[in-house]
Design an enzyme around this catalytic site. Structure first.
Site, short mmCIF file in Angstrom:
data_model
loop_
_atom_site.label_atom_id
_atom_site.label_comp_id
_atom_site.label_asym_id
_atom_site.label_seq_id
_atom_site.Cartn_x
_atom_site.Cartn_y
_atom_site.Cartn_z
NE ARG A 114 -36.16 -110.26 137.04
CZ ARG A 114 -35.44 -111.02 137.85
NH1 ARG A 114 -34.12 -111.08 137.70
NH2 ARG A 114 -36.01 -111.74 138.81
CE LYS A 148 -44.76 -112.37 122.91
NZ LYS A 148 -43.40 -111.81 122.80
CD GLU A 175 -44.00 -112.74 118.55
OE1 GLU A 175 -42.94 -112.18 118.24
OE2 GLU A 175 -44.40 -112.84 119.73
CE LYS A 188 -44.39 -108.87 118.76
NZ LYS A 188 -44.08 -108.49 120.15
#
Length: 357
Positions: free
Chosen positions: A49, A140, A183, A225
């Site tokens: 990762r 976010k 979002e 978003k």
């Protein structure tokens, strides 16, 4: 809103969606990135990762002309390049703003037909402080709604609950110096038409902005978003780019105050080329008081991962693919994208049913 961070929030939001710039969403959870790695037969461990995120973060060659911000998963915020430099330091050198996913995933709302609410408000203020100190300047939070007209989804309960938690999250972020990306994703799953999608998206965004107003959110220091207004994946009539552009911009005109700095769309399982073409279709239309840009995960990364294949020998080739996709979306943000050859992976469907992030 009287946060001591007001001026900084406004400057950050503007910089992220400056002309030609958008966001790379690289905040996939460990499980989600595992599913991506599985496609290239790569083990999902911390080093793989880290290596993959180094590929993205270490891309130079003017990528910062196209990318104004990158959203990281908490693990990535503290990881380092192979040469020992912190990822966050590399991004700051490139003047790419650092974002962080702060929600804790979704749980079912009791008494609904599988509709969900997003967790993560507990302890959020402390986490925001910690992330700000680590260099993050935006955050976010993803709410998930679904359209099922036969079952009356999204229900009013689901809309109200998700609008409220998005607004609470946004208020906590702004208090602590982070620009909130709000979002409310309406999934593509279903057989609804583009017109029905427009109707539902309008209803959801109206509720979200009412909640943001109730919570005294500084719109100039926030970003939205949303999903693009598209037909459901099972709808026999597929909307054109022009229709998607027209319905999406009309929906925003009806619901989003011009004070908001920018709208960064999610790609939501569109192919890479569709996501770019549809963004361009919006940016050639009149009456857009906000920057209309991108915050793409799959639509910026799918071809990159399939080029990389987990091999260090392929890193530079994969970076070229990332630069190309970033540049295409930068052109679309300016309404100047003229199309491209559809290579296999760029036109491959990235749709995942009931997408968990």
């Amino acid at each position: 809103m009287n946060s001591k961070f007001a001026d900084e929030l406004i400057a950050t939001a503007k910089a992220i969606v400056a002309p030609g710039k958008g966001i790379l969403a690289a905040d996939e959870s460990t499980n989600t990135i595992g599913a991506r790695f599985k496609k290239i037969n790569l083990e999902n461990n911390e080093e793989n990762r880290r290596a993959y995120r180094e590929l993205l973060i270490g891309t130079g060659n003017g990528v910062n002309e196209f990318i104004g911000g990158i959203i990281l998963y908490e693990e990535t915020l503290y990881q380092k390049m192979a040469d020992g430099r912190l990822f966050t330091d590399v991004l700051r050198e490139q003047k790419i703003h650092i974002g962080i996913k702060v929600d804790k995933g979704v749980v079912p709302i009791p008494g609904t037909d599988g509709e969900t609410s997003t967790q993560g408000l507990d302890g959020l203020a402390e986490r925001c402080k910690k992330y700000y100190e680590a260099g993050a300047r935006f955050a976010k939070w993803r709410a998930v709604l679904k359209i099922d007209l036969a079952k009356n989804c999204p229900s009013q309960l689901s809309i109200t609950e998700n609008a409220h938690t998005l607004a609470r999250y946004a208020a906590i972020c702004q208090e602590n110096g982070l620009v909130p990306i709000v979002e409310p994703e309406i999934l593509m799953d279903g057989n609804h038409t583009v017109e029905q999608s427009a109707e539902v998206t309008e209803k959801v965004l109206a509720a979200v902005f009412k909640a943001l107003n109730d919570h005294h959110i500084l719109l100039e220091g926030a970003l939205l978003k949303p999903n693009m207004v598209v037909n459901g994946t099972d709808c026999p009539i597929k909307a054109t780019s022009e229709q998607i552009g027209k319905f999406t911009v009309r929906t925003l005109q009806r619901t989003v105050p011009p004070a908001l700095t920018g709208v960064v769309f999610l790609s939501g399982g569109q192919t890479e080329i569709e996501a770019t073409a549809n963004l361009n279709a919006m940016n050639v239309l009149p009456n857009r008081p906000w920057a209309l840009s991108f915050s793409y995960g799959r639509a910026l990364q799918a071809s990159v991962i399939s080029t990389w294949k987990g091999e260090s020998a392929n890193v530079e080739a994969a970076r070229k693919v990332y630069l190309h996709r970033a540049k295409c979306n930068s052109l679309a943000q300016l309404g100047k994208y003229t199309g491209e050859e559809s290579t296999g992976s760029a036109s491959e469907s990235l749709y995942v049913k009931d997408y968990k992030y």
